[in-house]
Design a protein around this motif. Structure first.
Motif, short mmCIF file in Angstrom:
data_model
loop_
_atom_site.label_atom_id
_atom_site.label_comp_id
_atom_site.label_asym_id
_atom_site.label_seq_id
_atom_site.Cartn_x
_atom_site.Cartn_y
_atom_site.Cartn_z
N ALA A 136 13.59 37.35 40.64
CA ALA A 136 14.60 36.92 39.66
C ALA A 136 15.94 37.41 40.17
O ALA A 136 16.11 38.60 40.48
CB ALA A 136 14.30 37.53 38.30
N ILE A 137 16.88 36.48 40.30
CA ILE A 137 18.21 36.86 40.78
C ILE A 137 19.20 36.65 39.64
O ILE A 137 19.30 35.55 39.09
CB ILE A 137 18.61 36.00 42.00
CG1 ILE A 137 17.53 36.15 43.08
CG2 ILE A 137 19.98 36.42 42.54
CD1 ILE A 137 17.54 35.07 44.11
N ALA A 138 19.84 37.73 39.24
CA ALA A 138 20.81 37.66 38.13
C ALA A 138 22.21 37.88 38.70
O ALA A 138 22.43 38.81 39.47
CB ALA A 138 20.48 38.74 37.10
N ARG A 139 23.13 36.99 38.29
CA ARG A 139 24.51 37.14 38.78
C ARG A 139 25.49 37.10 37.61
O ARG A 139 25.39 36.22 36.75
CB ARG A 139 24.88 36.00 39.74
CG ARG A 139 24.16 36.06 41.06
CD ARG A 139 24.74 35.04 42.05
NE ARG A 139 23.91 35.02 43.27
CZ ARG A 139 22.84 34.26 43.43
NH1 ARG A 139 22.45 33.45 42.46
NH2 ARG A 139 22.14 34.31 44.55
N ALA A 140 26.41 38.04 37.61
CA ALA A 140 27.48 38.05 36.61
C ALA A 140 28.70 38.67 37.27
O ALA A 140 29.07 39.82 37.00
CB ALA A 140 27.07 38.84 35.38
N PRO A 141 29.32 37.92 38.21
CA PRO A 141 30.38 38.52 39.03
C PRO A 141 31.55 39.07 38.21
O PRO A 141 32.21 40.02 38.64
CB PRO A 141 30.83 37.35 39.93
CG PRO A 141 30.13 36.13 39.45
CD PRO A 141 29.03 36.53 38.55
N ASN A 142 31.79 38.48 37.02
CA ASN A 142 32.90 38.99 36.21
C ASN A 142 32.43 39.92 35.09
O ASN A 142 33.16 40.17 34.15
CB ASN A 142 33.70 37.82 35.62
CG ASN A 142 34.25 36.95 36.75
OD1 ASN A 142 34.77 37.48 37.74
ND2 ASN A 142 34.09 35.65 36.63
#
Ligand code: EPZ
Length: 429
Positions: free
Chosen positions: A154-160
Motif C-alpha cells: 500500500a503506497i500512501a502519498r500526501a505531499p502537502n
C-alpha cells in the motif's frame, strides 16, 4: 523448534506478575515515528512481537535502546525502552519485516503524516480470518492521502500533508482507530473518528499522544476528536497491564482450582470476562496488589459467551474460555463475532478429549469429566495458550508444538505457571 511439555496436576497457588500489554506496547512504539524527539516507554513486555517491531522501526531510522535487565533473568518487571526517530531514513516497510505481524502495517499512519509518503507491505499475522485493510485505506483517503496498491504494497502519498476530516468507521477496528488517531494527530485541522474502538489500548495510545503534545478528546468512547498540531515532542509513558494475559491466567486458575494473585492486574480492564468467570464459579476480588482469583473443588459451571468489541467479552480470550468450558458441568455456547476463522483450537482441544461441535460462528461445548494429554499444535497465539490451559488439567502428558506462537504474546509463561505449582517445562530445539 521449542515445545512445551505439561503434566496435568493440582491447583495453582501463588502470585503471577502481569506484564505490560503487548497490544498497547506495539502502537505506542509505532507512535515514536511521529516525533524527532525521544519517546520513553516503561513496562514494555519482552516478547517476540516487540522484538520484531524494533527491527521494523530501526529500518525506518529509529534508534532504540533498552534499559535494565534482559529476558532470561529472574526479574519479572517490564523493560524501559527509549525510541528516537530523529530522522526517518526509509519510508518503506518491506514484506520481509512486516509479513509476520499485522500490527506493523500501522506504521503507515505516522509515516504518511510526518513524511508525506509511506510504502508498506500488506500485512500478515495470526491466521484467524481475512483481516483486510480497507478501513485504513478509506480513512487515510479521507484525511487527504492518495493510496495505490502495487505489488503487495500500500503506497500512501500526501505531499502537502494530511487534512482533518470526519471518518465514520464501518465497524469497530482497533488497528484502524490506532492508525487514524496517529495520522490525525499531525493533520491540519480537526478530525472526528466515529464508531472508534473503545479498547483500553486505544486510551493508552491517546494518553501517550497527549503527553507528546497531541490534542485528543473522547478516547475510550466511540467518538474521538483530534485537533491536529504541527509537531509532536518526546514523552515518557508507562504501558498499561495486559488484560488478555490477566484473563488467561484467571481462566487457568478457574480451570485447575487454587488461589492466585495476578499482580499489577487491573479489574476495570476486563469487567466482562471477570463477571463471566464469577458466573462460572470462580471467586474474584481486587486487592491493592492486583486481582485475586480462587476456586475450590466445586467445579466450573457452563456459561454462554459472545465475543464483542470492548467493553464486551474479548475475542482474544475466546479460545482460553473454550478450554475452560471443556470440563464445565453442562453445555455452553461460544459465539465468535469478530473474526470469521478463529476456531482453529477446536480440533486440537478435541485431541485432548473435548467434545465440541462447530456450526458457523457458534461452538457448542459439552463438558466432559476429564481431558487426556496428547501432542497438540496451535496456529495462533491465543489458540496456543488455550491448549496450555487444557493441558494443566489433562491426565498425563501434553506436548504443545510450535511454541513460537506463545512467545509472540506471553512473557515467560512456563516460569509464571511453574512458580504457581504447574508441572510445565520448555524443551528447546
Ligand atoms: C487487534 O487486531 C488486536 N491486535 C487483536 O489481537 C484483537 O483480536 C483485535 O484487535 C480485536 O480486538 C493488536 O492489537 C496488535 P480489528 P486488529 O481491526 O486491530 C475487520 C492478539 O491475539 N477489519 O479490530 O487487527 C477485521 O477483519 C491479536 O493479540 C476490516 O474488515 O483487529 C475484523 O473482523 C489477534 N477491515 C474486525 O474488523 C479493516 O480495514 C476487527 O478487527 C480492518 C479490520
Amino acid at each position: 523448534m521449542d515445545r512445551i511439555r505439561l503434566r496435568g496436576g493440582g491447583p495453582l497457588e501463588g502470585t503471577i506478575p502481569i506484564s505490560g500489554a503487548k497490544n498497547a506496547a506495539l502502537p505506542l512504539m509505532i507512535a515514536s515515528l511521529l516525533t524527532d524527539e525521544t519517546l520513553t516507554l516503561e513496562n514494555v513486555p519482552r516478547l517476540r512481537d516487540v522484538q520484531q517491531l524494533f527491527h521494523i522501526l530501526a529500518n525506518h531510522g529509529t534508534d532504540w535502546s533498552v534499559e535494565g535487565k534482559r529476558a532470561g533473568q529472574n526479574d519479572m518487571t517490564g523493560q524501559t525502552v527509549h525510541l528516537c526517530a530523529r530522522a526517518i531514513v526509509d519510508t518503506t516497510a518491506p514484506y520481509e519485516l512486516v509479513s509476520t505481524m499485522r500490527a506493523s502495517f500501522w506504521v503507515i499512519g505516522p509515516l504518511v503524516a510526518r513524511m508525506g509518503v509511506a510504502r508498506v507491505s500488506l500485512p500478515g499475522g495470526c491466521a484467524i480470518g481475512t483481516r483486510p485493510v480497507d478501513f485504513f485505506i478509506q480513512g487515510l483517503e479521507q484525511l487527504g492521502a492518495e493510496i495505490e496498491i502495487d505489488q503487495g504494497y500500500a503506497i500512501a502519498r500526501a505531499p502537502n500533508g494530511l487534512v482533518g476530516a470526519r471518518i465514520d468507521l464501518p465497524r469497530v477496528s482497533v488497528g484502524a482507530t490506532h492508525t487514524l488517531l496517529m495520522a490525525a494527530a499531525l493533520a491540519k485541522g480537526e478530525t472526528l473518528i466515529t464508531n472508534a474502538a473503545r479498547e483500553p489500548e486505544v486510551v493508552d495510545l491517546a494518553n501517550c499522544l497527549i503527553a507528546m503534545g497531541a490534542k485528543i478528546e473522547g478516547a475510550g468512547t466511540s467518538e474521538i476528536s483530534i485537533q491536529g498540531v504541527e509537531r509532536l515532542r518526546g514523552a515518557r509513558h508507562r504501558v498499561l497491564p495486559d488484560r488478555i494475559e490477566t484473563g488467561t491466567y484467571a481462566m487457568a486458575v478457574a480451570m485447575t482450582g487454587g488461589d492466585v494473585t495476578l499482580e499489577h492486574a487491573r479489574g476495570d480492564l476486563l469487567t466482562a470476562p471477570l463477571a463471566i468467570l464469577e458466573r462460572a464459579g470462580a471467586e474474584i476480588s481486587e486487592t491493592n496488589r492486583g486481582i485475586r482469583i480462587r476456586r475450590n473443588g466445586a467445579g466450573i459451571a457452563a456459561v454462554d459467551v459472545e465475543t464483542d468489541p470492548f467493553p464486551g467479552f474479548p475475542t482474544d480470550l475466546q479460545a482460553q474460555f473454550m478450554a475452560l468450558m471443556t470440563t464445565a458441568k453442562g453445555t455452553s455456547h461460544i459465539t465468535e463475532t469478530i473474526f470469521e476463522n478463529r476456531f482453529m483450537h477446536v480440533q486440537e482441544l478435541a485431541r485432548l478429549g473435548a467434545n465440541i461441535h462447530l456450526d458457523g460462528q457458534v461452538a457448542t461445548i459439552e463438558g466432559v469429566e476429564r481431558l487426556r494429554g496428547a501432542p497438540v499444535m496451535a496456529t495462533d497465539l491465543r489458540a496456543s495458550v488455550s491448549l496450555v490451559i487444557a493441558g494443566l488439567v489433562a491426565e498425563g502428558e501434553t506436548t504443545i508444538n510450535r511454541v513460537y506462537h506463545l512467545d509472540r504474546g506471553f512473557e515467560r509463561l512456563e516460569d509464571k505457571l511453574g512458580r504457581c505449582g504447574a508441572d510445565i517445562e520448555r524443551i528447546s530445539g
